[in-house]
Each structure stands twice: as C-alpha cells, then as structure tokens.
Design a protein around this motif. Structure first.
Motif, PDB file in Angstrom:
ATOM      1  N   HIS A 172       0.777  -1.171  -0.032  1.00 44.65           N
ATOM      2  CA  HIS A 172      -0.108   0.118   0.101  1.00 44.65           C
ATOM      3  C   HIS A 172       0.839   1.202  -0.024  1.00 44.65           C
ATOM      4  O   HIS A 172       1.778   1.289   0.631  1.00 44.65           O
ATOM      5  N   ARG A 184     -10.134   9.329 -17.761  1.00 41.97           N
ATOM      6  CA  ARG A 184     -10.296  10.044 -16.327  1.00 41.97           C
ATOM      7  C   ARG A 184     -11.850   9.954 -15.995  1.00 41.97           C
ATOM      8  O   ARG A 184     -12.346  10.033 -14.939  1.00 41.97           O
ATOM      9  N   GLN A 206      -3.206   0.748 -14.868  1.00 45.43           N
ATOM     10  CA  GLN A 206      -2.177   1.971 -14.382  1.00 45.43           C
ATOM     11  C   GLN A 206      -2.063   1.613 -12.667  1.00 45.43           C
ATOM     12  O   GLN A 206      -1.056   2.090 -12.427  1.00 45.43           O
ATOM     13  N   GLY A 207      -3.300   1.142 -12.192  1.00 42.37           N
ATOM     14  CA  GLY A 207      -2.753   1.416 -10.748  1.00 42.37           C
ATOM     15  C   GLY A 207      -4.425   1.596 -10.188  1.00 42.37           C
ATOM     16  O   GLY A 207      -5.432   1.436 -10.687  1.00 42.37           O
ATOM     17  N   ARG A 233      -6.686   3.833  -8.177  1.00 40.11           N
ATOM     18  CA  ARG A 233      -6.535   5.366  -7.778  1.00 40.11           C
ATOM     19  C   ARG A 233      -8.116   5.756  -7.320  1.00 40.11           C
ATOM     20  O   ARG A 233      -9.073   5.225  -8.128  1.00 40.11           O
ATOM     21  N   ASN A 234      -8.145   6.399  -6.438  1.00 38.41           N
ATOM     22  CA  ASN A 234      -9.495   6.649  -5.600  1.00 38.41           C
ATOM     23  C   ASN A 234     -10.502   5.647  -5.736  1.00 38.41           C
ATOM     24  O   ASN A 234     -11.409   5.600  -6.033  1.00 38.41           O
ATOM     25  N   ALA A 261      -7.577   2.345 -12.516  1.00 41.51           N
ATOM     26  CA  ALA A 261      -7.125   3.266 -13.436  1.00 41.51           C
ATOM     27  C   ALA A 261      -6.707   2.579 -14.817  1.00 41.51           C
ATOM     28  O   ALA A 261      -5.688   1.653 -14.809  1.00 41.51           O
ATOM     29  N   SER A 308     -12.576   2.939   2.573  1.00 43.26           N
ATOM     30  CA  SER A 308     -11.613   3.046   1.983  1.00 43.26           C
ATOM     31  C   SER A 308     -10.661   2.056   2.160  1.00 43.26           C
ATOM     32  O   SER A 308     -10.904   1.252   3.074  1.00 43.26           O
TER      33      SER A 308
END
Lengths: 229, 824
Positions: free
Chosen positions: A195, B506, B537-538, B540-541, B545, B718
């Motif tokens: 992480h 996006r 890509q990873g 994110r939020n 992504a 989260s």
C-alpha cells in the motif's frame, strides 16, 4: 515459541511467531494493536460479533509472557479498541490484565483508538518512550527517524508463490531507522505492505518477517517483489 | 413478458368449458389489435374468479405475463379502487421497467383507471414516500424491496387491500436464498391480506409439482392450479458444422469465429450466449476483429456498468443491433421480436438452461426458433450432441427447490420486528406457512430468535445491548429506530465479492471487476474488459485506472461468472454416446476418428462402469479416470485420491479435473485401482478436509453477512479502513474455538453440506462403479486422455509463453497418442 533473530539499530531482536517483538538484552516484550474489546464495540449498533476476541488475545499474550518471562512489557498503542473498551471487558478478562500489570513493568503507549487508557487496570501510560537507542511510539512520525519502533498500520504481506495465494501478518524493518510491528489482536485485519502509505515509509531497502503457520520467514524486499501479487 | 404483438393470432381458444367471457372493452381491444387471447390467458380469468393460486408455465414469448395481469386489469376496470390491488415481483430490476411499459399500452389504449408504479433499490426517496402514502393499484417490485416495504410500520395498511401477487420467473427464485426471502414475505402478506392469491409465472420446468408446492401457502401443491401455456416453442437446433480442426483443448471457439460471423450476417438478429464473462470478452474481441462490414455487434455481461448494459438492451429492443454477445446476464428478460437465431458457444452444461436460452430466439410462437451449438473442444462436441438430443426429447434437468436457509430467516425476522411487535408463537406459525420453512424445527426457530435478539452466544455478553425489546417474555419488537435503520440498510441476500470500478481514462466507468483479479496485476499488465484491451495503471480513488492498450496481447480477465458443472443428466447422455458406436455416424468425422482410435488403442468408457487408464509419461506415472461427474466433483475427488495416494507412499505430484475426467500424476504408479476408488474415501478424509476447506469459510462469510452477524462492506469504504473491519475468517476461527455449537456455525455446516451436491454425486458414482472399474494399463497416453493432459500445461504455465508451450505439448502428445496409427 518460534521466533527469528534480526538486528535493528544495532540491537539484537527476536520477531516472535505470535507477532510479539522480544528485546532480550533489556528483557522486554513489545506488542502492538491488541484492540481489546473490539468484538463488542459494534454492539451499540446492533452488530453482535462473537465476544471471544479479548480472551483469545489475552491467552496468546499470556503464552508469550510465560515463555519469555520479561521484566518489562510495552504495548504500542491501540491496546483497547476504544476508550469505553475496558467497561465492556468481562471481569475475568480485566483480572488477567491486572495480573499482567502487577507481574511486569507494564507500559501502555497511547494510540489513536485509546488516547486515554483507563488507569484502573494498572500499568504506566505514556505517549512514547525511549529506551537506550530505541524509541517506542504508536504511529511512526514519518520522514527521517532513527531506531523508531511503532505499530498502527497492521502490516501484512500478500504473496503469490507457485500459483498459490497467501496472506500473512508481518514485521517490516529497514534495519536502522524504522520498524513496524504487526497487530497482535485477534480481530485485527491488516494493511498490505505494498500500500502506498507503507511503501512511502520504506523507500529504501527493507526486510519483512512474515508470520507463517509454524515459523517466521525472513524475506528481503527483492524477494518480495518477485512474489508480489 | 409478451410484447403485445401479433403472435396471439392463431392460438386455439380454450374450448372444453366456456371460460368467463372477456368484458367488451377488452374483447374489442384484442380485436382492434388483431389478436385473440391465448388459452391460458382465458383460463387464468376463471381461476382468478375462484381466487385460487395458480402456476402458469409457458415458454418465453407465450404471453404469460399478460396472462398474469389480465384478471387484475379487468377487475380494476370494473371496480376502480384507490389502493394496492396487485403486487408484481420480478427477480430483475430491469424487468420491472419493461413490464410497466408493456402494461401501460393496454391501460392507455383502453383508458383504464389504473395506476402502476415501480419500487426497486433504484427508486427515488420521494417516490418511495409517495408510494407509502398513496399506494398504486399495481406495484412492481423485487424480493428485497418487498421485504423492505414490509419492515415499515404502515405495511399492514398498505397491504390490507391486496388481492393478488404475481411472481415472474418463479423458477429462477425458488430454491435460492432470494426465493426464501420472497416466500417469507409472501407468508407475511398472507397475514395482512388473507384473501390474497398468488400467481406464479415460470418457464417450462422439470418439476412443476415441486414448484407448485413452493408457491403454495404451507407448501400444499394441491392448492395451486397448474396452467400450461402452449406446449412450447418449436425449434430447430443444430451443431455448427465447422470446416476447421476442432481443438483438443480450448474454451473459446476461436476456430469458428469466421463461421459464426457468417451466421450472424445471414440472420436478422443473433443472440450469442457464452458461459463465462471471460469467454464473452474473447468472443466479442474476435468477432470485432473480423467485422470488416462494421455490423452493429454489442457485448453484455454482469460486470459491465449498468448504463452500458441498459444501452445494449435498448438497442436490442429497437432492433438496431445485429448481434449481442452475452452471458447469463441476458437469460431473463423481455423478448426481442427480431431475434431469430441463438448461438450457444461452449457446451450448455444443462438442458433446461439451453431450452430457456433457445426460447430467447424466435419470439413468435409460430415460427420455429433457430439455435446453433458451437462446441469449443472435442469433449464439448459430445456434450453438445447430448444436449441437443435432450432438448429435442424435452428431458429437462433443473433441480427441485431445497428447504429455506436459516440466515435468511434471521434477516427476515429482524425486518418484521421493525414493522410491528410479534409474539414468538404466532411468528413461528407464520414462518412455517412459507413453503421452504414448513418443516422448520421449533428449536431452530428459538435459536434464531435468540441470535437476532442478543447474538445467542454461550457467554451472554450482549444481554445489555439487545436488538429486540422483549415485553413480558412474550412479544418482541425492535429495540430502537437506530437498530431498525441498520437492519433495513442490510436487507438482501446477494453477497458479492469485493468489486472495484474500472475506469477508462479520467471519466468513463466501464463496470466492475473482482478486487482479487486486479490485485494479481502489475501496472502495465493488460486485460480484456468491456470489449476493450485495457492497460492497468494502478488503483486510484478506489477505482481501477486504465488506458486503452492497442494491439498488445491481453491477459484475459480471470473472473469466472456462471461457470456451472456438467449436469448429471447430460453426463449420462455423454457416457451413453461414447458407449454406443451406433450413434457415432452422427458425429463430425474428426470426432468419429478420435473415438475410433481410442477404442483400438484402449477401450471406450462404458455407460455404467468407470474407465481408468494408467501410463508413464516423462518419467511420471499418470492416471486418468473418466468419471463425467463435473468439474467440482472432480476437484474434490482429486483431493481425496491424492491424500490416499500420499498415505500409500505413491508420491502424488498433482492433479487436474475437467467436467469429464480427472488426471493424477505421481512418482510411483497406482497398482490397486479398486482399492484407490473405494467409497470409504468419503469418510474421515472428507471430514478432515472439509473442516479446513475454504468452502466452509466462504459459506460462513455469506451466512454471517445475510444474518447480520457482520456488516456488509459498503461501497466507498477506503482501503485503509479495511484494517478496521473484522474479517469473517477471523470471526469464524474464534467462534469455532470458543463456541463451536453456535447457531451460525450450525447454519454454516448445513449450508455447506447442501452446497456439496457434488459430494453426493461422488458418493453415487463410487457406489455405482464398485466392481465395475476397468483398469487399462497403457504404454502411452490414449487419444481420449489428450485434452486433459493439455489442461495440465494450462494449469502450470502462464502468460504469453503458454501458447508456445501448449503448441509444443500438443504436438508431442498427439503424435504419442496416435503413434500406432500413423494418422497424423
């Protein structure tokens, strides 16, 4: 008890399979994030988790303390799941804790879950404590540190080896500056060491001591990257 | 649901007894549209008059939904009322909007004074409020929303006037946990509106009496009148005759894409069904590559964003698509008049499912549906052939509904406690009037009541935080509005694995994908999703992504939605085809040759026995058993057999199971096959394995979530919040150690045992083949063993090298298997 030996900031340490850190030279046992009474913490919302986590955590801890018979015990914060936690512990659970604090030189480091631990269970309360060239606190201060030992993140590693996925709690150490302990509590999940929050704290080289079923595995960063998933 | 189109014309009138005539306004409406009512549509009027329960079984396109609503429309036309009259329940949210659209046609054309409204999880808060204040005449809803409605204190007022409940696609709900929830809700409704009667609408199924019992109060099938729609659609069903080489090992049918494309071109509109979401992605990509003509072809599966799915459904309805590639996500729903061809890629795994899918083509009852089966590999040719025979003979293979789950019971009782106080005795009577719970023991009921009240632990820790207020030890009601809110938030029985949104660039959200799949990816890896090849890509939020990855070799999504094992019935038929050479001439030449050589170099598996082949390959001893009991059963069998071989010192190295057979390789060869396959393997070894298996953990997670022991993971939580929630595994371990007889563990064991129909299959097989095992010691791999041996390659190698290795492995294996014949 099974453990693995390693060096941190020049001190010889043992990473115990239970998740406890042993500092033999100072006769000290360190545990982090016990989260006592976490099971009962949801009761007011009407969620009744099995209330056996505290007794389980305390029995495992008792096993560690009996085995190593230290002089001093440091709990690195979040020992209680919340400030009301001691009220929800059963009398016999509180008795065990009182015995502990009488038998050992006991230090409760405060955590974000238990900023004001109850004094009724004995032990000293501190926000951090420095012993020799080591500093014990709940959350790492981040940035440049030296000989800092903390908890809070509940680190664990998720790996994939020969197609088999596995996930286990671990210590993570850069050898000199920062060491983070796994959570000791029964109902505590974990945060993967990949992480970003944890990665940011260990930008250079690091080792993990992974708590397997029967032994502790020492894995350097390079090996971890091969098996990351 | 029938779109009210011309397919009603030629149907015969119901002649035996003159049915209640249609009111003039309806008669005229039918006539003005050039239609005549179906027999079953008239028969239902009679039954409605007698207020008896009914089960209408008819194929899709048979106008059975209109039949369900016809009495309601007539009654409300004759006697307008300002309250709830009919409740319609659908397993799909999307179906409710289609039904409303189709209901509004007759209502507006005949100017009937009838109000219709939808209530699902998507319904706005303001609309919900309004519905409770002023209920519509007809309310269209889902099982979850119904339980939620019943949990409010005004439920007794809203439902008091209810006359009828129409349950659509009841065969999909009965026997599932959603079905349990619905059955319990129906039982509550019967309390609130004792005269209310139930109409179930079902596809043609194998066990109509069991389904009638499921529908009836107290499970009394004799209270339900069965109405059969037209005898079923006629259909033409064929295997795709391919000119290509049929692969030994494959699940994608890529070799046939040209031919499939040609079929799509020829047909008006084609529905292409596949078995998994991964197959859907692969098929769609392959067709798109061939699509030089730019035909409008779309993709539809459960992981895609709802808005994308809805668009595809709308385009199908308007007839603007040429074809859609879909998974079971399109098994249910309104008919599309334009669909004249159904292509099933991969073996259908069950006959009932195949027939229901065929039903989605050829909307018109009088034109035969056209269906094409496309096997992806050699064994699937046999399975498709078996399914085809079974479909033509109409032998269905769906299962009878099982008894209700106790986790659902806990959720339901909590929800009902939110509505009103209840007495335990009366609640028990009400629950046992729901068919899935007719034989619920009182002690279990009491344990469940204790559980929802204070957790039911041996340690009475939660007595001071009870969820129920217990008045004089007799009546119970929810302790506070705070608890009630939480209960209502968690109504529902579908427990999903962690899903992450997939975001392209996006803005655009393509859908959701299992978190576990994504965690296996490294940034830069590519995968197929939503018809695109995406580069990871990873995260994110809290979303995945991605960017478009042009021209690279994708890593296929590993998600395996809807992968069902071969049904027992189809397995029997496949065995019978293999054992009956007289049937082989109907098979493609390649397959015939394959079987022919097998019978010369080894033997064919018999209908009732078990063929086990052993041979040496690359210094290892191989054992291949042709059990035909489905992938899951073979997986369990593999574990048990290797355990036993371990003990016998044979050094088992690995095993792999397909739907058809299992292969085990070891250091030393097995000598006593009969002993190895003895049925006592289902004793201690099985117990031991079960206790540690992930099956129980998975089941516990589901049970604990549904029953409200742990909270659902709410979306948007989260990542760092994860460490604060308690994982069900930790709870399971602790509970097992400290309270092994806790009700939730008993529920888990019961559910897991039920989920283990595969173990029953195994047991049946071991008993059946006892003394009838044919052990064939071969000098090399047999032709029939080639597909599973190639599967071994697949299990151990990954990435793009896979194909190279597979090619190599395939060449070696095939030449080995055919060495004596010099065929290749």
């Amino acid at each position: 008890m099974t453990s693995t030996e390693f060096e941190f900031n020049g001190e010889r340490m043992l990473a115990d399979l239970s998740g406890a850190l042993i500092w033999p030279e100072k006769n000290t046992v360190v545990v982090s994030d016990l989260h006592l009474a976490k099971g009962t913490s949801y009761a007011s919302r009407g969620v009744f988790l099995p209330p056996y986590d505290s007794i389980e955590t305390l029995s495992v801890l008792n096993g560690v303390l009996t085995h190593y018979s230290p002089n001093r015990v440091i709990c690195l914060g979040d020992s209680f799941h919340d400030n009301d936690a001691p009220k929800r512990l059963r009398p016999e659970e509180k008795d065990i804790i009182r015995q502990f604090t009488q038998l050992y030189d006991w230090i409760w480091i405060t955590g974000n879950h238990d900023p004001t631990p109850t004094p009724t269970l004995g032990g000293k309360i501190a926000s951090h404590i420095g012993i020799a060239n080591l500093m014990f606190r709940h959350i790492t201060i981040g940035g440049v540190t030296n000989g800092e030992i903390s908890g809070h993140f509940h680190p664990k590693a998720r790996l994939k080896i020969k197609g088999k996925k596995l996930s286990a709690r671990c210590f993570i150490s850069d050898g000199t500056d920062r060491l983070i302990l796994p959570a000791f509590g029964t109902y505590t999940g974990g945060l993967d060491i990949s992480h970003p929050t944890i990665e940011a704290l260990f930008s250079g080289n690091y080792m993990i001591f992974l708590l397997g079923q029967r032994k502790v595995f020492t894995l350097p960063k390079t090996v971890l990257k091969t098996y990351a998933r | 649901m029938a779109q009210l189109s011309s397919n009603h014309q030629k149907t015969k009138y119901y002649r035996k007894k003159k049915p209640a005539p249609l009111p003039a306004i309806f008669e005229n409406w039918f006539v003005s549209n050039g239609w005549r009512p179906h027999t079953h549509q008239l028969k239902i009027l009679e039954i409605a008059e007698q207020q008896s329960h009914a089960l209408i079984t008819a194929p899709t396109g048979g106008g059975k939904t209109l039949a369900g609503f016809l009495p309601t429309l007539i009654e409300l036309a004759n006697n307008p009322q300002g309250s709830l009259h009919t409740l319609y329940i659908s397993p799909l949210k999307s179906l409710t909007s289609d039904i409303r659209r189709n209901l509004e046609v007759p209502i507006s054309e005949m100017q009937l004074p009838i109000s219709v409204s939808i209530r699902t999880g998507d319904t706005k808060q303001s609309v919900r409020q309004h519905q409770r204040k002023k209920p519509p005449n007809i309310l269209l809803t889902t099982p979850e929303s119904l339980t939620l409605l019943l949990s409010y204190h005004d439920a007794s007022i809203i439902f008091k006037t209810l006359k009828r409940v129409v349950i659509d696609e009841i065969h999909v709900l009965a026997g599932t946990k959603r079905g349990d929830q619905l059955a319990l809700a129906l039982s509550r409704i019967q309390q609130l509106a004792p005269k209310c009667h139930r109409i179930g609408l079902s596809a043609t199924i194998a066990h109509p009496i069991a389904l009638s019992a499921w529908l009836a109060p107290k499970g009394q099938a004799n209270l339900v009148t069965r109405i059969e729609g037209s005898s079923g659609k006629k259909f033409k069903i064929n295997l795709l005759k391919t000119k290509q080489k049929i692969p030994w090992y494959s699940h994608s049918a890529l070799h046939t894409m040209e031919e499939i494309y040609q079929e799509v071109e020829k047909a008006q509109t084609t529905l292409i069904f596949v078995n998994t979401r991964a197959q859907a992605e692969i098929t769609f990509q392959a067709l798109w590559k061939l699509n030089k003509k730019g035909l409008p072809i779309a993709l539809h599966h459960g992981s895609l964003a709802k808005i994308l799915r809805l668009r595809v459904e709308e385009e199908m309805a308007s007839g603007s698509l040429k074809a859609v590639v879909a998974t079971s996500s399109l098994d249910l729903g309104v008919d599309w008049a334009a669909v004249d061809l159904m292509i099933q890629i991969g073996a259908p795994k069950g006959v009932s499912r195949l027939i229901q899918r065929i039903g989605r083509a050829g909307h018109n009852l009088d034109t035969p549906s056209r269906a094409l089966l496309v096997p992806t590999n050699r064994f699937e040719v046999l399975e498709c052939k078996a399914a085809l025979e079974a479909a033509v003979e109409g032998t269905l293979d769906d299962e009878t509904p099982r008894p209700g789950g106790y986790d659902v019971l806990a959720q339901h009782m909590l929800a009902m406690a939110c509505s009103h106080s209840f007495e335990a005795d009366k609640m028990y009577t009400e629950i046992t009037a729901a068919a899935p719970y007719v034989s619920l023991p009182r002690v279990i009921f009491n344990d469940v009541l204790d559980f929802i009240d204070h957790g039911g632990y041996a340690l009475r820790t939660y007595e001071q935080w009870r969820r129920l207020e217990n008045i004089e030890n007799k009546t119970y009601k929810i302790a506070s509005q705070k608890v009630a809110r939480r209960v209502r938030m968690n109504i529902g029985t579908i427990v999903e694995s962690q899903m992450l949104q997939v975001r392209l660039g996006r803005q655009k959200i393509l859908g959701k994908i299992e978190e576990n799949f994504i965690l296996g990816l490294l940034p830069g890896d590519t995968f197929m999703f939503g018809g695109h090849v995406l580069r990871f890509q990873g995260i994110r939020n809290m979303a995945v992504a991605t960017t478009l990855a042009a021209g690279s070799e994708p890593k296929v999504p590993s998600y395996q939605g809807g992968r069902l094992p071969l049904s027992t019935h189809l397995a029997d038929r496949v065995r019978s085809i293999l054992a009956t050479p007289q049937k082989w001439p109907e098979l493609p030449n390649q397959i015939r040759d394959w079987l022919g050589i097998q019978s010369r170099v080894s033997v064919m598996p018999k209908s009732d026995g078990l063929l086990v082949e052993t041979f040496k390959r690359s210094g290892r001893a191989f054992l291949v058993a042709y059990c035909f009991e489905g992938r899951n059963a073979h997986q369990t069998l593999g574990i048990l057999l290797t355990k036993r071989m371990e003990r016998a010192g044979l050094g088992p190295i690995g095993f792999v199971g397909t739907d058809y057979n299992i292969a085990i390789w070891s250091i030393h060869p097995v000598t006593d096959i009969n002993e190895l396959f003895d049925e006592d393997m289902l004793g201690d070894d099985l117990e031991e394995w079960l206790a540690e298996s992930s099956l129980l953990r998975r089941t516990f997670r589901e049970v604990a979530t549904i029953s409200g022991l742990i909270e659902r993971n709410h979306p948007g939580i989260s990542k760092t919040g994860r460490q604060m929630t308690v994982s069900s595994d930790l709870i399971y371990d602790t509970l097992r150690r400290y309270d092994p007889e806790h009700i939730m563990l008993r529920v888990t064991r019961r559910d897991a045992a039920r989920g283990l129909t595969d173990i029953k299959r195994l047991a049946d097989m071991l008993r059946r083949v006892k003394g009838k095992i044919i052990h064939k010691e071969l000098s090399r791999a047999s032709p029939l063993s080639v597909p599973i041996l190639l599967e071994i390659g697949k299990e151990t190698v990954g990435g793009t090298h896979k194909d190279m290795l597979l090619d190599e492995a395939e060449t070696v294996l095939i030449s080995e298997a055919f060495a004596t014949e010099n065929i290749l």
